[in-house]
Design a protein around this motif. Structure first.
Motif, PDB file in Angstrom:
ATOM      1  N   ASN A  95     -15.726  56.579  93.558  1.00 22.94           N
ATOM      2  CA  ASN A  95     -16.258  57.315  92.413  1.00 22.94           C
ATOM      3  C   ASN A  95     -16.856  58.661  92.793  1.00 22.94           C
ATOM      4  O   ASN A  95     -17.400  59.379  91.941  1.00 22.94           O
ATOM      5  CB  ASN A  95     -17.297  56.471  91.666  1.00 22.94           C
ATOM      6  CG  ASN A  95     -18.495  56.103  92.534  1.00 22.94           C
ATOM      7  OD1 ASN A  95     -18.623  56.564  93.668  1.00 22.94           O
ATOM      8  ND2 ASN A  95     -19.376  55.268  92.000  1.00 22.94           N
TER       9      ASN A  95
ATOM     10  N   LEU B  86      -9.350  60.242  85.515  1.00 26.55           N
ATOM     11  CA  LEU B  86     -10.344  61.263  85.832  1.00 26.55           C
ATOM     12  C   LEU B  86      -9.863  62.664  85.484  1.00 26.55           C
ATOM     13  O   LEU B  86     -10.688  63.567  85.291  1.00 26.55           O
ATOM     14  CB  LEU B  86     -10.709  61.185  87.315  1.00 26.55           C
ATOM     15  CG  LEU B  86     -11.441  59.910  87.753  1.00 26.55           C
ATOM     16  CD1 LEU B  86     -11.654  59.899  89.257  1.00 26.55           C
ATOM     17  CD2 LEU B  86     -12.779  59.789  87.027  1.00 26.55           C
TER      18      LEU B  86
ATOM     19  N   LEU C 251      -5.945  60.495  90.737  1.00 29.98           N
ATOM     20  CA  LEU C 251      -6.931  60.908  89.747  1.00 29.98           C
ATOM     21  C   LEU C 251      -6.414  60.702  88.326  1.00 29.98           C
ATOM     22  O   LEU C 251      -7.170  60.313  87.430  1.00 29.98           O
ATOM     23  CB  LEU C 251      -7.321  62.365  89.977  1.00 29.98           C
ATOM     24  CG  LEU C 251      -8.022  62.671  91.309  1.00 29.98           C
ATOM     25  CD1 LEU C 251      -8.178  64.171  91.504  1.00 29.98           C
ATOM     26  CD2 LEU C 251      -9.381  61.982  91.383  1.00 29.98           C
TER      27      LEU C 251
ATOM     28  N   LEU D 263     -15.777  65.455  88.149  1.00 29.78           N
ATOM     29  CA  LEU D 263     -14.989  64.263  88.466  1.00 29.78           C
ATOM     30  C   LEU D 263     -15.854  63.147  89.036  1.00 29.78           C
ATOM     31  O   LEU D 263     -15.429  61.989  89.057  1.00 29.78           O
ATOM     32  CB  LEU D 263     -13.890  64.610  89.476  1.00 29.78           C
ATOM     33  CG  LEU D 263     -12.879  65.675  89.056  1.00 29.78           C
ATOM     34  CD1 LEU D 263     -11.858  65.900  90.163  1.00 29.78           C
ATOM     35  CD2 LEU D 263     -12.189  65.278  87.764  1.00 29.78           C
TER      36      LEU D 263
END
Length: 215
Positions: A126, A198, A193, A155
Motif C-alpha cells: 500500500n 490505484l 496499479l 497512490l
C-alpha cells in the motif's frame, strides 16, 4: 550539484516541492531541523542554507549517510549525519522542524528491500510502510509549536495520512500539491496499479502532496 553514491535516491520533483516548502518556513539560529529518510541530504542542505542553527539527517542506508556527509563537507555545512531507523537514534531529542520525503511507492508485496536502489522507493503493497511509522513517531520528537513537512503520492493514501496526523493532535494542511508524469518505476508497475484500482487505464501522471502538520 549534489554528490550521490550509486543506489542513493536522486532528488527529483518531489524533493524540490518539499525544498520549496522548507524555504517558506521561518528558520533561524535557534531552529532545530530533522531530516528523515534523508537520501543525498538535499533537504538538510536546503535547511542549513536557509539559516537553521542545527540540522540532523537520518537514513538507514550507509551509502546515503556517506553521500550526506560528502555534500555537507563540500558545502562546509555543519549537518549532523546519523545512520538509523527513523527516530530510533534521536528519541530523547526535540525538533522545531521535521522534514521527510520517504519511500512511498506501492510495491508488489510487503517485503521491504534490505539493499539496492529499490529501497529508495519501495514501501510495501500500500506504499505506507514508512509513512505510517513517520506519522506515528514524529509527534514524539516535535517540540511544542514544531512542524512536520511530509511528502507522498496520492497512490499511497492522502486521507489516511491526514487522519493519522490529526489523531496525534496535529493541525494538518496541504502545503503544496502537483501532478507529475510517471517515472520509470511507476511505468514499470502500471499493470499492477491498474489491477489494484490505484490508477485509471492509460493514466500517466500522479498527484504529489506535501503535508504541513503543526503541533
Amino acid at each position: 550539484m549534489l554528490l550521490r553514491l550509486p543506489g542513493v535516491y536522486r532528488p527529483q520533483d518531489d524533493t524540490e516541492m518539499l525544498a520549496d516548502v522548507i524555504a517558506s518556513e521561518e528558520l533561524g539560529p535557534s531552529s532545530r531541523v530533522l531530516d528523515l529518510c534523508a537520501g543525498t541530504g538535499a533537504l538538510s542542505v536546503r535547511a542549513a542554507e536557509a539559516g537553521a542553527g542545527s540540522v540532523t539527517a537520518v537514513d538507514v542506508s550507509l551509502r546515503a549517510v556517506l553521500s550526506i556527509r560528502l555534500n555537507a563537507l563540500t558545502r562546509r555545512l555543519p549537518i549532523r549525519v546519523l545512520r538509523g531507523d527513523l527516530t530510533e537514534s534521536i528519541r530523547s531529542e526535540r525538533f522545531d522542524l521535521i522534514v521527510s520525503n520517504p519511500p512511498y511507492v506501492p510495491a508488489h508485496d510487503d517485503a521491504l528491500p534490505a539493499r539496492g536502489v529499490a529501497r529508495a522507493w519501495d514501501a510495501g503493497k500500500n506504499g505506507r510502510a514508512l509513512l505510517d511509522r513517520i506519522c506515528a513517531q514524529s509527534p514524539d520528537v516535535l517540540a511544542p509549536g514544531g512542524v512536520l513537512l511530509l511528502t507522498q503520492s496520492a497512490l499511497s493514501g492522502i486521507e489516511k495520512t491526514q487522519t493519522m496526523l490529526e489523531e496525534q493532535n496535529l493541525r494538518v494542511e496541504l502545503a503544496a500539491t502537483a501532478e507529475i508524469p510517471f517515472g520509470p518505476v511507476l511505468e514499470g508497475r502500471r499493470k499492477m496499479l491498474e489491477e489494484r484500482g490505484l490508477i485509471e487505464p492509460g493514466q500517466s501522471r500522479e498527484q504529489i502532496v506535501v503535508f504541513r502538520a503543526a503541533k
